[in-house]
Write an enzyme that holds these catalytic residues in place. Sequence first.
Site: not given
Length: 304
Positions: A132-133
């Site tokens: 995930d970012m």
Amino acid sequence: MYQKIITYHQQKDETLTIRELLKKWLIPKKWQHFFRIQQDVLINGTYHSFNTIVRDLDEITLNFNFSPRSEQHYLPGNDSVDVVYEDDDIIVVNKKAGKKTHPNIKTENDSLMNDVETYLTNGHPYMVHRIDMETSGLVLISKTPYLVPIFNRQLTTKTLHREYLALVKLDKEIPDSGTIDLPIGQDPQDVRKKIISPTGLDSVTKFKVIQKNDNYALLQLNLLTGRTHQLRIHLASQGWPIVNDPLYNPHKKTGNLLLFAHKLVFQQPFSEKFQIISAKLSKNMYNLICAYLKQPKSSPNPDN
């Protein structure tokens, strides 16, 4: 053309034909077909029938003289990359929180894959998996598209697995270890979020408490499946949201998501050897975790 030359080391009591060895190496059946009809598998410099037994210390040459399944190139990025491990075929980098793993559209140039495109001056990166970012930590990237299907099969068989560290808020009691086995689906009310849903995809997470106090716990997490936001929604569903999670933690955010992909384990392609890559927490994340875990229950501010 991608070429791989391997010295075969026979395992104890192992007797394999060329066909069996290619299967063991997780090479797709279609590619095995190309190798055979194009005679692009050589044993000690010579093509042999696929029923030929491979002998100890034979030199095996694989000529990938056909198109890969897919080939994605990225625009050059502008940020440096933190390289943890690199060889001729792969690179493992430590991604910063807030950096996307890959661009969503071809015109973007601010993701990790863009930055690795710049770093690999004589090649291109090919994505094996993503994080995930908001998550920081290790990402495995191939330097050739021909290894991506092999790593994908390792992901499917759990030969390639990832281990995380997370600091969670204890809104409920937590056991010392356990397994969360809950299906994950799309939140119909918010395109950004996932939810626990009986119609969702099977999702399994193992956890172990490393350290805790009355309010917080540091967890070691192992993914047995790799769903989007899996760790975040699984932990939040149990009353243990990850600190500073902007989507699943109802408490005030004070910084980056405290979730770190700290270990990768995978089998080196065309080999029996396993590679274990680890990375240390950043100094800032380490200090934050220490600060949270030292707080007594009565303290209104975990940074005091």
